[in-house]
Enzyme design. Sequence first.
Site, PDB file in Angstrom:
ATOM      1  N   HIS A 253      28.536  18.942  81.438  1.00 45.90           N
ATOM      2  CA  HIS A 253      28.491  18.022  80.280  1.00 45.90           C
ATOM      3  C   HIS A 253      27.076  17.581  79.962  1.00 45.90           C
ATOM      4  O   HIS A 253      26.741  16.401  79.988  1.00 45.90           O
ATOM      5  CB  HIS A 253      29.398  16.807  80.542  1.00 45.90           C
TER       6      HIS A 253
ATOM      7  N   HIS B 169      25.879  21.964  76.504  1.00 48.21           N
ATOM      8  CA  HIS B 169      27.281  21.879  76.066  1.00 48.21           C
ATOM      9  C   HIS B 169      27.333  21.290  74.655  1.00 48.21           C
ATOM     10  O   HIS B 169      27.985  21.846  73.768  1.00 48.21           O
ATOM     11  CB  HIS B 169      28.085  21.005  77.038  1.00 48.21           C
TER      12      HIS B 169
ATOM     13  N   HIS C  44      29.236  14.064  70.970  1.00 45.85           N
ATOM     14  CA  HIS C  44      30.558  13.694  71.508  1.00 45.85           C
ATOM     15  C   HIS C  44      30.600  13.431  73.003  1.00 45.85           C
ATOM     16  O   HIS C  44      31.547  12.816  73.483  1.00 45.85           O
ATOM     17  CB  HIS C  44      31.603  14.753  71.131  1.00 45.85           C
ATOM     18  N   ASP C  45      29.586  13.872  73.761  1.00 46.95           N
ATOM     19  CA  ASP C  45      29.582  13.658  75.223  1.00 46.95           C
ATOM     20  C   ASP C  45      28.296  12.974  75.697  1.00 46.95           C
ATOM     21  O   ASP C  45      27.930  13.086  76.874  1.00 46.95           O
ATOM     22  CB  ASP C  45      29.730  14.997  75.962  1.00 46.95           C
TER      23      ASP C  45
ATOM     24  N   ASP D 149      35.066  21.794  71.258  1.00 44.91           N
ATOM     25  CA  ASP D 149      34.829  21.391  72.651  1.00 44.91           C
ATOM     26  C   ASP D 149      35.204  22.523  73.610  1.00 44.91           C
ATOM     27  O   ASP D 149      34.637  22.645  74.688  1.00 44.91           O
ATOM     28  CB  ASP D 149      35.652  20.133  72.954  1.00 44.91           C
TER      29      ASP D 149
END
Length: 347
Positions: free
Chosen positions: A81, A85, A123-124, A235
């Site tokens: 992550h 990514h 998003h992460d 994702d």
Amino acid sequence: YHMQVNQQDVLDVTMCPSEHEVPGFSLFNFTPRKILWKESPCFVIEMMKDLGFIDTFRIKIDTLARFVLYVKKGYREVPYHNWQHAFSVAHFAYLALKNFQLVEKGYLSKLEALAYFVSCLCHDIDHRGTTNSFQQQSNSVLASLYSSEGSVMERHHLSQTICTLNTEGCNFLDSLSHDDYVKCLDLIKDMILATDLASHYKIHAKQLNMAQEGFNKTNAQHRYYLASLLMTCADLSDQTKDWTETKKVAQLIYAEFFAQGDLEKKMGKEPANMMDREKASIPDHQLEFLRQCCVCIFKILATIFPSAKVLVNAIKQNILCWESSKRIFDKYCVEGKTSYEVLTSEE
Ligand SMILES: Cc1nc2ccc(C(=O)NCC(C)C)cc2n2c(-c3cc(OC(C)(C)C)ccc3Cl)nnc12
Ligand SMILES: [Mg+2]
Ligand SMILES: [Zn+2]
């Protein structure tokens, strides 16, 4: 929260040569993980230029460059992550927008398209390489902040995104009208929260019958389900690439899962088999994940966008590869090797 991004870095990104014509860059079988770390911020800018966001939303390039550099710094150096990514997930958003013509065909508005791309990139942010349930178990600060609402990590990624936008000289959305700005942040919130596996399972059935009924562009629920589907597909997009890529990504994911399992053992907790490097059977678990989770999600996508059939086929190809490599794993595991040793050794 003021990690310095220096002015020279910003200049390098704004001046990035546009001769970034990498062959096959906008094809579904392109593997974004091959883009060099140093060059990735430039590619983010190039993708946004190519998608028409710069002109449509009157985005200032140096502000955008600073935002992208802060987002990149906001990711930690965990095995899976991390920024690579985030970049690969944003690249899939770029592929989907271009190849499905999401805006041209009215599936997404221009604002929704911008929110989709930015949400994928962010998003992460600040992921620690541990799951939501680990936040509860370890009584992390994030759990105390967000566990009452659920989606602990995703709420943190969202808050980090907003913080980055509010960082001096980073708000590339500041030329949006007030209404568009509020709408865009609302969309980013829905999209980032949609990447929680638990949220996905809640709406999976509804996404299925939306696809079977036929996507209705005037139905707000349908638009929400489509946005969530596009997030989860992005994702999981590593699973739609070739086997060498899929195997490499599995090594990263399990490096993270087993590090969490090691932590849980130190805390005197019993980790789930999937997190336990001594017990996990990687091929079995991956076959389950691909069959139960990935194939279904991409089949729904392919119902709405027939050209996504190639993505379903790529996942099916990877399932076959996991099945054949399972026989090799079983042979070596009989000789006392762990699944992870086989995964990281066999060439
Ligand atoms: C190759 C591959 N194997 C996986 C095997 C298991 C799991 C997992 O979380 N099991 C549940 C346990 C932890 C409680 C996730 C896996 N995974 C993901 C992924 C997907 C996510 O969520 C969406 C996108 C909504 C599905 C969220 C996080 C992750 Cl790491 N990405 N690639 C993978
Ligand atoms: Mg996540
Ligand atoms: Zn992710």
